[in-house]
Design a protein around this motif. Sequence first.
Motif, PDB file in Angstrom:
ATOM      1  N   ARG A   1      45.446  12.679  18.035  1.00  0.00           N
ATOM      2  CA  ARG A   1      44.445  12.300  17.013  1.00  0.00           C
ATOM      3  C   ARG A   1      43.990  11.745  17.924  1.00  0.00           C
ATOM      4  N   LYS A   2      44.178  11.181  19.269  1.00  0.00           N
ATOM      5  CA  LYS A   2      43.189  10.360  21.055  1.00  0.00           C
ATOM      6  C   LYS A   2      42.598  12.039  21.611  1.00  0.00           C
ATOM      7  N   ILE A   3      43.512  13.086  21.688  1.00  0.00           N
ATOM      8  CA  ILE A   3      43.011  13.637  22.755  1.00  0.00           C
ATOM      9  C   ILE A   3      42.875  14.853  22.439  1.00  0.00           C
ATOM     10  N   GLU A   4      43.765  15.969  21.267  1.00  0.00           N
ATOM     11  CA  GLU A   4      43.052  16.942  20.970  1.00  0.00           C
ATOM     12  C   GLU A   4      41.615  17.425  19.795  1.00  0.00           C
ATOM     13  N   ARG A   5      41.441  18.904  20.167  1.00  0.00           N
ATOM     14  CA  ARG A   5      39.760  18.862  19.602  1.00  0.00           C
ATOM     15  C   ARG A   5      40.314  18.979  18.287  1.00  0.00           C
ATOM     16  N   ASN A   6      41.719  19.759  17.588  1.00  0.00           N
ATOM     17  CA  ASN A   6      41.929  19.344  16.105  1.00  0.00           C
ATOM     18  C   ASN A   6      42.962  18.994  16.202  1.00  0.00           C
ATOM     19  N   PRO A   7      43.648  17.778  15.979  1.00  0.00           N
ATOM     20  CA  PRO A   7      45.258  17.554  15.508  1.00  0.00           C
ATOM     21  C   PRO A   7      45.404  18.954  15.548  1.00  0.00           C
ATOM     22  N   GLU A   8      45.153  18.850  13.766  1.00  0.00           N
ATOM     23  CA  GLU A   8      46.291  19.248  12.554  1.00  0.00           C
ATOM     24  C   GLU A   8      46.776  21.019  13.362  1.00  0.00           C
ATOM     25  N   LYS A   9      45.791  21.293  14.579  1.00  0.00           N
ATOM     26  CA  LYS A   9      46.071  22.384  15.602  1.00  0.00           C
ATOM     27  C   LYS A   9      46.344  22.350  17.044  1.00  0.00           C
ATOM     28  N   PRO A  10      47.018  21.613  17.110  1.00  0.00           N
ATOM     29  CA  PRO A  10      47.218  20.906  18.364  1.00  0.00           C
ATOM     30  C   PRO A  10      47.265  22.306  19.426  1.00  0.00           C
ATOM     31  N   THR A  11      46.751  22.450  20.692  1.00  0.00           N
ATOM     32  CA  THR A  11      47.087  23.640  21.883  1.00  0.00           C
ATOM     33  C   THR A  11      47.249  22.420  23.430  1.00  0.00           C
ATOM     34  N   ILE A  12      46.965  21.526  23.416  1.00  0.00           N
ATOM     35  CA  ILE A  12      48.052  20.743  24.909  1.00  0.00           C
ATOM     36  C   ILE A  12      48.925  19.828  24.090  1.00  0.00           C
ATOM     37  N   ILE A  13      49.043  19.398  23.827  1.00  0.00           N
ATOM     38  CA  ILE A  13      50.933  19.474  23.109  1.00  0.00           C
ATOM     39  C   ILE A  13      51.674  19.801  21.800  1.00  0.00           C
ATOM     40  N   ARG A  14      52.121  20.652  22.217  1.00  0.00           N
ATOM     41  CA  ARG A  14      52.447  22.029  21.174  1.00  0.00           C
ATOM     42  C   ARG A  14      53.554  21.804  20.377  1.00  0.00           C
ATOM     43  N   THR A  15      53.776  21.836  19.426  1.00  0.00           N
ATOM     44  CA  THR A  15      55.758  21.826  18.575  1.00  0.00           C
ATOM     45  C   THR A  15      56.210  22.871  19.108  1.00  0.00           C
ATOM     46  N   VAL A  16      57.241  22.883  19.396  1.00  0.00           N
ATOM     47  CA  VAL A  16      58.249  24.392  19.050  1.00  0.00           C
ATOM     48  C   VAL A  16      59.591  23.479  18.578  1.00  0.00           C
ATOM     49  N   ARG A  17      58.915  24.216  17.465  1.00  0.00           N
ATOM     50  CA  ARG A  17      59.579  23.921  15.777  1.00  0.00           C
ATOM     51  C   ARG A  17      61.453  24.661  16.532  1.00  0.00           C
ATOM     52  N   GLY A  18      61.850  23.835  15.906  1.00  0.00           N
ATOM     53  CA  GLY A  18      63.149  23.375  16.044  1.00  0.00           C
ATOM     54  C   GLY A  18      63.940  22.726  16.992  1.00  0.00           C
ATOM     55  N   ILE A  19      63.348  22.512  17.882  1.00  0.00           N
ATOM     56  CA  ILE A  19      63.219  21.847  19.628  1.00  0.00           C
ATOM     57  C   ILE A  19      62.701  20.895  19.475  1.00  0.00           C
ATOM     58  N   GLY A  20      61.106  20.861  19.620  1.00  0.00           N
ATOM     59  CA  GLY A  20      61.164  19.465  20.472  1.00  0.00           C
ATOM     60  C   GLY A  20      59.382  19.661  21.106  1.00  0.00           C
ATOM     61  N   TYR A  21      58.951  19.281  21.609  1.00  0.00           N
ATOM     62  CA  TYR A  21      57.327  19.611  22.429  1.00  0.00           C
ATOM     63  C   TYR A  21      57.595  19.929  23.169  1.00  0.00           C
ATOM     64  N   VAL A  22      55.790  20.907  23.832  1.00  0.00           N
ATOM     65  CA  VAL A  22      55.674  20.969  25.139  1.00  0.00           C
ATOM     66  C   VAL A  22      54.521  20.748  25.687  1.00  0.00           C
ATOM     67  N   TYR A  23      53.908  20.809  27.356  1.00  0.00           N
ATOM     68  CA  TYR A  23      53.021  20.136  27.137  1.00  0.00           C
ATOM     69  C   TYR A  23      52.406  20.981  28.256  1.00  0.00           C
ATOM     70  N   ASP A  24      51.483  22.490  27.850  1.00  0.00           N
ATOM     71  CA  ASP A  24      50.922  23.766  28.611  1.00  0.00           C
ATOM     72  C   ASP A  24      49.461  23.741  28.575  1.00  0.00           C
ATOM     73  N   PRO A  25      49.215  23.384  28.852  1.00  0.00           N
ATOM     74  CA  PRO A  25      47.672  23.431  29.190  1.00  0.00           C
ATOM     75  C   PRO A  25      46.986  24.698  29.512  1.00  0.00           C
ATOM     76  N   GLU A  26      45.219  24.984  28.973  1.00  0.00           N
ATOM     77  CA  GLU A  26      45.670  25.953  30.167  1.00  0.00           C
ATOM     78  C   GLU A  26      44.895  25.909  31.281  1.00  0.00           C
ATOM     79  N   ASP A  27      44.304  25.556  31.337  1.00  0.00           N
ATOM     80  CA  ASP A  27      43.881  24.797  33.629  1.00  0.00           C
ATOM     81  C   ASP A  27      45.103  23.930  33.599  1.00  0.00           C
TER      82      ASP A  27
END
Length: 238
Positions: free
Chosen positions: A212-238
Amino acid sequence: MRDQATKILVCDDEIDVREMLAEYLTKRGFHVLSAANAEELRATLGKGRVDLIVLDINMPGEDGLSVLRSLRPDNPVPVIMLTAAGDVVDRIIGLEMGADDYLGKPVDLRELEARLKAVLRRQDTPQTQGQSSDGATTARFGAFTLDLEAAKMVSDAGEELALTAMEFNLLKVFARNKGRVLNRDQILEQAHDRSWDPFDRSIDIRISRLRRKIERNPEKPTIIRTVRGIGYVYDPED
């Protein structure tokens, strides 16, 4: 590292609890301050430095959640909430509002001491550890830059984003593991100094709060993404 005794403020309406925690923590080298209610807590904070607050949720009058809401985001002092045993809703709300940890009542004194030390360690992370996976001392999170050495996040407009100690440590874990999928156990161990319980939603709640603080759209996160069944990944474009 601190050059004087760590100040712990215990806020609980039960005098027996305050005295028990004060006696136990004082014997272990902490300087303990006590408050019976929200008014006394604020008066104590106004008198000088406090390193950590142990805050009861269920107090008469203004409760602990209201106090926490008034502290955040302007006051970054770490807060450990005391909750009624099994009161999951209060724990979730507290975490969403920026609490650093929680502990159920009746309080296990040894566990409280361990939680205190873990939170304080996160506050005192040495600058020599302030590097991302590629050796950089900063990391990009959307329109923000995380300074790992200064422990702060600044927007492209130059405004500092308020972070709790736990939020900073979560971001630091992701910065150090750029592009690597992390499960909840790995995240909690690296950021929180304790193992993950399958029923512990604290990581999911805190990541939702960060989004809610860093994502442009917290409902569709692109910075810290959910990997279903495993956890999370931080994979920024730049």
